[in-house]
Scaffold this active site. Structure first.
Site, short mmCIF file in Angstrom:
data_model
loop_
_atom_site.label_atom_id
_atom_site.label_comp_id
_atom_site.label_asym_id
_atom_site.label_seq_id
_atom_site.Cartn_x
_atom_site.Cartn_y
_atom_site.Cartn_z
N SER A 1 3.70 -2.11 10.33
CA SER A 1 5.16 -2.09 10.44
C SER A 1 5.80 -3.42 10.05
O SER A 1 6.73 -3.90 10.70
CB SER A 1 5.60 -1.67 11.85
OG SER A 1 5.14 -0.36 12.14
N GLU B 1 -7.02 4.48 8.02
CA GLU B 1 -6.86 5.90 7.69
C GLU B 1 -8.11 6.44 7.01
O GLU B 1 -8.48 7.60 7.21
CB GLU B 1 -5.62 6.09 6.81
CG GLU B 1 -4.34 5.86 7.59
CD GLU B 1 -3.12 5.59 6.72
OE1 GLU B 1 -2.05 5.35 7.31
OE2 GLU B 1 -3.24 5.59 5.48
N ASN C 1 0.86 -1.19 0.00
CA ASN C 1 0.00 0.00 0.00
C ASN C 1 0.89 1.24 0.00
O ASN C 1 1.47 1.59 1.02
CB ASN C 1 -0.91 -0.02 1.23
CG ASN C 1 -1.78 1.22 1.32
OD1 ASN C 1 -1.93 1.96 0.36
ND2 ASN C 1 -2.37 1.43 2.49
N TRP C 2 0.97 1.88 -1.16
CA TRP C 2 1.87 3.03 -1.29
C TRP C 2 1.32 4.31 -0.67
O TRP C 2 2.03 5.30 -0.55
CB TRP C 2 2.18 3.29 -2.77
CG TRP C 2 3.00 2.22 -3.42
CD1 TRP C 2 3.48 1.08 -2.85
CD2 TRP C 2 3.43 2.18 -4.79
NE1 TRP C 2 4.19 0.35 -3.76
CE2 TRP C 2 4.17 1.00 -4.97
CE3 TRP C 2 3.24 3.03 -5.88
CZ2 TRP C 2 4.74 0.65 -6.19
CZ3 TRP C 2 3.80 2.69 -7.10
CH2 TRP C 2 4.54 1.51 -7.25
N LYS C 3 0.04 4.31 -0.34
CA LYS C 3 -0.61 5.49 0.24
C LYS C 3 -0.37 6.70 -0.69
O LYS C 3 -0.39 6.55 -1.90
CB LYS C 3 -0.16 5.71 1.67
CG LYS C 3 -0.38 4.45 2.53
CD LYS C 3 -0.15 4.65 3.99
CE LYS C 3 -0.37 3.35 4.75
NZ LYS C 3 -0.27 3.50 6.20
N GLY D 1 2.74 2.36 10.79
CA GLY D 1 3.67 3.47 10.61
C GLY D 1 4.37 3.92 11.89
O GLY D 1 5.01 4.96 11.90
N HIS E 1 -9.60 0.90 5.06
CA HIS E 1 -8.34 1.09 5.77
C HIS E 1 -8.56 2.04 6.95
O HIS E 1 -9.40 2.94 6.89
CB HIS E 1 -7.27 1.66 4.83
CG HIS E 1 -5.89 1.65 5.39
ND1 HIS E 1 -5.44 2.60 6.28
CD2 HIS E 1 -4.85 0.79 5.22
CE1 HIS E 1 -4.18 2.34 6.61
NE2 HIS E 1 -3.81 1.25 5.99
N GLY F 1 2.97 -1.23 4.36
CA GLY F 1 2.94 0.20 4.10
C GLY F 1 4.29 0.74 3.70
O GLY F 1 4.74 0.57 2.57
N GLY F 2 4.98 1.38 4.65
CA GLY F 2 6.23 2.07 4.35
C GLY F 2 7.27 1.24 3.64
O GLY F 2 7.95 1.71 2.73
N GLU G 1 -5.07 -5.03 10.80
CA GLU G 1 -4.02 -4.03 11.03
C GLU G 1 -4.28 -3.32 12.35
O GLU G 1 -5.16 -2.45 12.42
CB GLU G 1 -4.01 -2.99 9.91
CG GLU G 1 -3.53 -3.49 8.58
CD GLU G 1 -3.20 -2.31 7.65
OE1 GLU G 1 -2.06 -2.22 7.21
OE2 GLU G 1 -4.08 -1.48 7.41
#
Length: 257
Positions: free
Chosen positions: A219, A103, A11-13, A179, A101, A240-241, A173
């Protein structure tokens, strides 16, 4: 028991313009080989502005990377300025769409009802939803984690046929691990993913619970992926990151090497 092919999703957001997206996709492709794809499915979920460019490079180089999206609107079309519908994504050969998600829920106010409508829209367009669920740190410390996650899963699957549920992906999640650098222990992640599978069984039946793939997210890194994936009810990861770097993400996807 159904043999569930693991799925690792990036997930590149809101990262990477379309030029960067092409480069990252190509680099990831060069790092992964047939032996990787024989063991695991790999999807990337770029921003909307990148999807056509990534679709083109995947098609041109006949990559086995699956193209995903991060969100969609529940309606097929209409006066919804700034939104993108599921059928629009399907036309771009998107195969997986992240839905609900944390967010989206926390920052944009998406309710369980909205998330459920999006799940149905993604399925109706012939794509696979990745339904997200997870608790806050406060909810976990109050002993409410299982109740929160179970409520989200039940609501997200409301009115969805059992065979469709079996084809879905659910991503657990814990919000406190997204993150932050904090990761649930493999035992905690397994316990919650087992809860998700149990709730699916109660909601849609044993066959659906056996077939649905459950990802862990929060993470995820090259250093912890193997231990997480060694758990019985974890069938993949929503990354994610670490998915922004093709070397790190390729290492995660190659965790079985």
């Amino acid at each position: 028991m159904t043999e569930r092919t693991p799925l690792i999703s990036g997930n590149w957001k809101m990262h990477h313009n379309h030029f960067e997206a092409i480069q990252v996709t190509q680099k990831l492709h060069y790092r992964l080989g047939e032996h990787d794809y024989s063991k695991v499915g790999v999807s990337i979920h770029p921003p909307f502005t990148d999807i056509r460019s990534v679709q083109t490079v995947i098609g041109a180089d006949r990559m086995k990377i699956l193209l995903g999206a991060q969100n969609c609107h529940a309606e097929e079309k209409g006066a919804f300025t700034g939104e993108v519908s599921a059928p629009m994504l399907a036309k771009l050969e998107v195969s997986l769409v992240i839905v609900g998600h944390s967010e989206r829920r926390q920052l944009f106010g998406e309710t369980d009802e909205v998330v459920n409508a999006k799940v149905k829209a993604v399925l109706a367009a012939g794509m696979t939803p990745i339904l997200c669920c997870g608790e806050t740190l406060e909810e976990r410390e109050a002993g409410e984690a299982e109740t929160k996650v179970a409520t989200q899963v039940r609501a997200g699957l409301d009115g969805v046929a059992a065979d469709a549920v079996a084809s879905m992906v659910i991503a657990y999640e814990p919000i406190w691990a997204i993150g932050t650098g904090r990761t649930a222990t493999s035992e905690d992640a397994q316990a919650m993913c087992a809860t998700v599978r149990s709730v699916v069984g109660e909601t849609a039946g044993a066959a659906a619970a056996d077939g649905v793939r459950i990802q862990y997210g929060g993470s995820v890194k090259p250093g912890n992926i193997a231990e997480l994936m060694g758990q019985a009810d974890i069938d993949g990861a929503l990354v994610g990151g670490a998915s922004l770097d093709p070397d790190d993400f390729a290492s995660i996807c190659s965790y079985q090497d």
